[in-house]
Motif scaffolding. Structure first.
Motif, short mmCIF file in Angstrom:
data_model
loop_
_atom_site.label_atom_id
_atom_site.label_comp_id
_atom_site.label_asym_id
_atom_site.label_seq_id
_atom_site.Cartn_x
_atom_site.Cartn_y
_atom_site.Cartn_z
N LEU A 134 0.83 -1.21 0.00
CA LEU A 134 0.00 0.00 0.00
C LEU A 134 0.86 1.26 0.00
CD1 LEU A 134 -2.83 -1.02 2.47
CD2 LEU A 134 -3.01 -0.72 0.00
N ARG A 135 1.99 1.22 0.68
CA ARG A 135 2.87 2.39 0.72
C ARG A 135 3.53 2.67 -0.62
NH1 ARG A 135 5.00 0.37 5.97
NH2 ARG A 135 3.52 1.16 7.49
N ASP A 136 3.50 1.70 -1.53
CA ASP A 136 4.05 1.91 -2.87
C ASP A 136 3.11 2.72 -3.76
OD1 ASP A 136 6.29 0.45 -2.21
OD2 ASP A 136 5.57 -1.40 -3.13
N GLN A 137 1.92 3.01 -3.29
CA GLN A 137 0.92 3.72 -4.09
C GLN A 137 0.91 5.21 -3.73
OE1 GLN A 137 -0.81 2.04 -6.46
NE2 GLN A 137 0.38 0.26 -5.83
N TRP A 138 0.64 6.05 -4.71
CA TRP A 138 0.53 7.49 -4.48
C TRP A 138 -0.49 7.81 -3.39
CZ3 TRP A 138 3.55 11.35 -5.79
CH2 TRP A 138 4.37 11.24 -6.91
N GLN A 139 -1.56 7.04 -3.31
CA GLN A 139 -2.66 7.34 -2.41
C GLN A 139 -2.39 6.94 -0.97
OE1 GLN A 139 -2.80 5.56 -5.17
NE2 GLN A 139 -4.13 6.60 -6.60
N SER A 140 -1.25 6.38 -0.68
CA SER A 140 -0.90 5.96 0.68
C SER A 140 -0.83 7.17 1.60
CB SER A 140 0.46 5.26 0.67
OG SER A 140 0.95 5.10 1.98
N ARG A 141 -1.17 6.94 2.86
CA ARG A 141 -1.07 8.05 3.84
C ARG A 141 0.36 8.54 3.97
NH1 ARG A 141 -1.71 4.98 9.65
NH2 ARG A 141 -0.53 3.17 9.02
N ALA A 142 1.34 7.66 3.71
CA ALA A 142 2.74 8.06 3.79
C ALA A 142 3.11 9.07 2.70
CB ALA A 142 3.65 6.83 3.69
N LEU A 143 2.38 9.06 1.61
CA LEU A 143 2.66 9.96 0.48
C LEU A 143 1.57 10.99 0.26
CD1 LEU A 143 3.96 7.27 -2.05
CD2 LEU A 143 5.30 8.83 -0.65
N GLY A 144 0.67 11.16 1.23
CA GLY A 144 -0.49 12.03 1.05
C GLY A 144 -0.17 13.42 0.56
N GLN A 145 0.78 14.11 1.19
CA GLN A 145 1.12 15.48 0.77
C GLN A 145 1.72 15.49 -0.62
OE1 GLN A 145 3.57 16.90 4.02
NE2 GLN A 145 1.84 18.05 4.85
N GLU A 146 2.61 14.54 -0.90
CA GLU A 146 3.24 14.49 -2.22
C GLU A 146 2.20 14.18 -3.30
OE1 GLU A 146 4.38 12.94 0.46
OE2 GLU A 146 6.49 13.42 0.70
N TRP A 147 1.25 13.30 -2.99
CA TRP A 147 0.19 12.94 -3.94
C TRP A 147 -0.66 14.17 -4.27
CZ3 TRP A 147 -5.18 10.97 -2.68
CH2 TRP A 147 -5.82 10.49 -3.82
N ARG A 148 -1.10 14.89 -3.24
CA ARG A 148 -1.91 16.09 -3.48
C ARG A 148 -1.13 17.12 -4.28
NH1 ARG A 148 -3.49 14.68 1.66
NH2 ARG A 148 -2.11 16.17 2.66
N ARG A 149 0.16 17.28 -3.97
CA ARG A 149 0.98 18.24 -4.73
C ARG A 149 1.12 17.80 -6.18
NH1 ARG A 149 6.53 19.53 -5.82
NH2 ARG A 149 6.74 21.77 -5.96
N MET A 150 1.35 16.51 -6.42
CA MET A 150 1.48 16.02 -7.79
C MET A 150 0.18 16.24 -8.57
SD MET A 150 3.16 14.69 -10.19
CE MET A 150 4.33 13.36 -10.25
N LEU A 151 -0.96 15.92 -7.96
CA LEU A 151 -2.24 16.12 -8.64
C LEU A 151 -2.50 17.60 -8.89
CD1 LEU A 151 -4.52 13.52 -6.85
CD2 LEU A 151 -3.52 13.36 -9.13
N SER A 152 -2.10 18.45 -7.96
CA SER A 152 -2.25 19.89 -8.15
C SER A 152 -1.40 20.38 -9.33
CB SER A 152 -1.85 20.63 -6.87
OG SER A 152 -1.99 22.00 -7.02
N LEU A 153 -0.18 19.88 -9.43
CA LEU A 153 0.68 20.24 -10.56
C LEU A 153 0.08 19.75 -11.88
CD1 LEU A 153 4.18 19.49 -8.99
CD2 LEU A 153 3.23 21.75 -9.56
N CYS A 154 -0.47 18.54 -11.85
CA CYS A 154 -1.13 18.01 -13.06
C CYS A 154 -2.31 18.89 -13.45
CB CYS A 154 -1.60 16.57 -12.84
SG CYS A 154 -0.27 15.36 -12.77
N LEU A 155 -3.11 19.33 -12.47
CA LEU A 155 -4.23 20.23 -12.77
C LEU A 155 -3.75 21.53 -13.41
CD1 LEU A 155 -6.54 19.84 -9.66
CD2 LEU A 155 -7.10 19.25 -12.03
N ASP A 156 -2.63 22.06 -12.94
CA ASP A 156 -2.07 23.27 -13.54
C ASP A 156 -1.71 23.04 -15.00
OD1 ASP A 156 -2.38 24.56 -11.12
OD2 ASP A 156 -0.25 24.40 -10.56
N VAL A 157 -1.08 21.92 -15.29
CA VAL A 157 -0.72 21.58 -16.68
C VAL A 157 -1.99 21.40 -17.51
CG1 VAL A 157 0.31 19.79 -18.15
CG2 VAL A 157 1.50 20.56 -16.09
N MET A 158 -3.00 20.77 -16.92
CA MET A 158 -4.24 20.47 -17.64
C MET A 158 -5.07 21.72 -17.91
SD MET A 158 -5.00 17.02 -15.46
CE MET A 158 -6.75 17.13 -15.57
#
Length: 121
Positions: free
Chosen positions: A35-59
């Motif tokens: 589970l920790r290998d997935q973007w949606q893991s609680r261990a990666l929560g901030q990084e996942w939200r930041r990545m999705l936010s950057l993708c939204l900016d590109v989109m």
């Protein structure tokens, strides 16, 4: 069109909820590393939200394609942006039967609205 390669799928369910349920169950703890290998893991929560936010900016400017893999399941994900969509083909090295329709519908629904409500990472 913008493209990105990711080791794990970006759009998807919030696995942090699954992690919280599994942690106190000894027989389920062996899956925590997966589970920790997935973007949606609680261990990666901030990084996942930041990545999705950057993708939204590109989109805002152009559609985006993200290529990734997932050992358990091949699929295609779509994340609707403010201007354009993100399309993500997900490859798997293992063949499985297709999941039920309800499973597919439940994956990541409302993700963009949730991300916008969460604010910047």
């Amino acid at each position: 069109m913008s493209s990105l390669i990711s080791s794990a799928p970006l759009p998807g369910p919030r696995l942090s909820l699954v992690e919280r349920v599994m942690t106190p169950i000894p027989s389920m703890q062996r899956y925590e590393d997966d589970l920790r290998d997935q973007w949606q893991s609680r261990a990666l929560g901030q990084e996942w939200r930041r990545m999705l936010s950057l993708c939204l900016d590109v989109m805002d400017e152009a559609p985006m394609t993200v290529l990734s893999g997932e050992i358990h399941l091949a699929a295609q994900a779509r994340m609707r942006g403010r201007g354009c969509d993100l399309i993500q083909p997900i490859a798997s090295g293992i063949a499985h039967d297709a999941p039920p329709q309800d499973y597919a519908r439940g994956q990541g629904s409302g993700l963009v609205n949730w991300l916008e409500a969460a604010g910047p990472a």
